[in-house]
Design an enzyme around this catalytic site. Structure first.
Site, short mmCIF file in Angstrom:
data_model
loop_
_atom_site.label_atom_id
_atom_site.label_comp_id
_atom_site.label_asym_id
_atom_site.label_seq_id
_atom_site.Cartn_x
_atom_site.Cartn_y
_atom_site.Cartn_z
N GLY A 65 0.82 -1.21 0.00
CA GLY A 65 0.00 0.00 0.00
C GLY A 65 0.86 1.26 0.00
O GLY A 65 0.59 2.22 -0.72
N ARG A 92 7.26 1.67 1.26
CA ARG A 92 7.49 0.22 1.31
C ARG A 92 7.95 -0.30 -0.06
O ARG A 92 8.77 -1.20 -0.16
CB ARG A 92 6.23 -0.52 1.72
CG ARG A 92 5.79 -0.26 3.13
CD ARG A 92 6.61 -1.07 4.10
NE ARG A 92 6.02 -1.00 5.41
CZ ARG A 92 6.62 -1.36 6.53
NH1 ARG A 92 7.84 -1.83 6.49
NH2 ARG A 92 6.03 -1.27 7.67
N ARG A 136 2.28 11.21 -8.40
CA ARG A 136 1.70 11.34 -7.05
C ARG A 136 2.54 10.65 -5.97
O ARG A 136 2.01 10.20 -4.96
CB ARG A 136 0.29 10.75 -6.98
CG ARG A 136 -0.74 11.51 -7.76
CD ARG A 136 -2.06 10.77 -7.77
NE ARG A 136 -3.00 11.50 -8.60
CZ ARG A 136 -4.08 12.13 -8.14
NH1 ARG A 136 -4.38 12.08 -6.88
NH2 ARG A 136 -4.86 12.78 -8.95
N ARG A 157 -0.45 -8.57 -3.76
CA ARG A 157 -0.52 -7.50 -2.75
C ARG A 157 0.23 -7.95 -1.51
O ARG A 157 0.03 -9.07 -1.02
CB ARG A 157 -1.99 -7.19 -2.42
CG ARG A 157 -2.17 -6.32 -1.22
CD ARG A 157 -3.56 -5.75 -1.05
NE ARG A 157 -3.98 -5.72 0.34
CZ ARG A 157 -3.46 -4.91 1.27
NH1 ARG A 157 -2.50 -4.06 0.97
NH2 ARG A 157 -3.90 -4.97 2.52
N SER A 182 -0.65 -5.08 5.20
CA SER A 182 -0.87 -5.39 6.61
C SER A 182 -2.37 -5.48 6.83
O SER A 182 -3.17 -4.99 6.02
CB SER A 182 -0.26 -4.31 7.50
OG SER A 182 -0.88 -3.08 7.24
N ASP A 187 -2.22 -5.43 13.75
CA ASP A 187 -2.98 -5.03 14.94
C ASP A 187 -4.10 -6.02 15.21
O ASP A 187 -4.63 -6.63 14.27
CB ASP A 187 -3.55 -3.62 14.78
CG ASP A 187 -4.42 -3.49 13.54
OD1 ASP A 187 -3.83 -3.39 12.44
OD2 ASP A 187 -5.65 -3.53 13.65
N ARG A 223 7.08 -4.41 13.01
CA ARG A 223 6.43 -4.37 11.69
C ARG A 223 7.43 -4.69 10.60
O ARG A 223 7.15 -5.42 9.66
CB ARG A 223 5.87 -2.98 11.39
CG ARG A 223 4.46 -2.78 11.84
CD ARG A 223 4.06 -1.33 11.60
NE ARG A 223 2.90 -1.02 12.37
CZ ARG A 223 1.69 -0.80 11.86
NH1 ARG A 223 1.52 -0.82 10.57
NH2 ARG A 223 0.68 -0.53 12.62
#
Ligand code: ADE
Length: 235
Positions: free
Chosen positions: A21, A25, A44, A88, A91, A205, A218
């Site tokens: 996402g 990353r 962007r 994909r 998280s 989470d 993470r």
């Protein structure tokens, strides 16, 4: 050649694209896991790179947050750049007691509160399922790396802050392993345009216990997931 959201040259993407996402990353994967990675788009600041993993060409391109953003990039990659496989790497939240933070999950299928698949499927319910071959390859790659993974149901929501107080309890009862914001849309796009897709996520989470990973933790679980996804990409 360019699309409204991607400025890469015509053959700039490999057949297989890993999609986190977060654009940073994507950069992290390119810098730490790929050889000879070149940045190929930054419209962007949604970064895309192509490089080599075990001598095979692989790309990584961020998709942003939520179904609309993810669907735009996935659609343009498939229809304009000829990408065949989308993995994909994200998280997710967990709701069940038997799913813990740090767990690595593969989304076999995703229920959703989004209407996008009904829009594309003329009002009928669309079964948003992963490509079985990619799932199988991800499981094999995890096993070869001795990283435990679970494969099962996901829930894709349009809302991160959800007002439905019963949602987590219902998802627990229905056996949902992971909650995130893109997979049902990604699987719909892949089906619409004849590509293959699968989602692998680390649990960041726990939506019932409130436990969440700090940024170091993470990173460690993220690295394990990327290893699985890249090994699967070149198998
Ligand atoms: N992504 C990571 N954690 C999430 C959560 N709790 N809900 C939706 N998307 C998420």
């Amino acid at each position: 050649m360019a699309t409204p959201h991607i400025s890469a040259e015509k053959d700039a993407f490999a057949d297989t694209v890993l999609m986190p996402g977060d654009p940073l990353r994507a950069r992290y994967i390119a810098e730490h896991f790929l050889q000879d990675a070149q940045q190929i788009t930054a419209v962007r600041n949604m970064y895309g790179y192509t490089g080599f993993y075990e001598n095979q060409r692989v790309s990584v391109m961020a998709h942003g947050m939520g179904i609309p953003s993810c669907s735009i990039y996935a659609t343009e990659l498939i229809t304009e750049y000829g990408v065949k496989n989308l993995i994909r790497v994200g998280s997710c939240g967990a709701v069940r007691d038997d799913v813990k933070v740090r767990d690595v999950l593969i989304a076999l299928g995703a229920s959703t509160d989004s209407r996008v698949n009904r829009l594309r499927f003329n009002g009928s319910d669309f079964a948003a399922i992963a490509d079985f071959g990619i799932v199988q390859t991800l499981v094999q790659a995890a096993s070869a790396n001795e990283i435990p993974v679970r494969v099962g149901a996901f829930y894709t929501s349009d809302l991160f802050y959800h007002p439905d107080g019963e949602l987590t309890e219902r998802l627990r009862r229905y056996g949902v392993l992971g909650v995130e914001m893109e997979t049902a849309g990604l699987y719909g796009v892949a089906a619409e345009y004849g590509a293959k897709a699968a989602t692998v996520c680390t649990v960041s989470d726990h939506m019932v216990s409130g436990e969440s990973l700090d940024s170091d933790e993470r990173q460690t679980s993220f690295n394990q997931m990327i290893r699985i996804a890249l090994d699967a990409a070149v198998r």
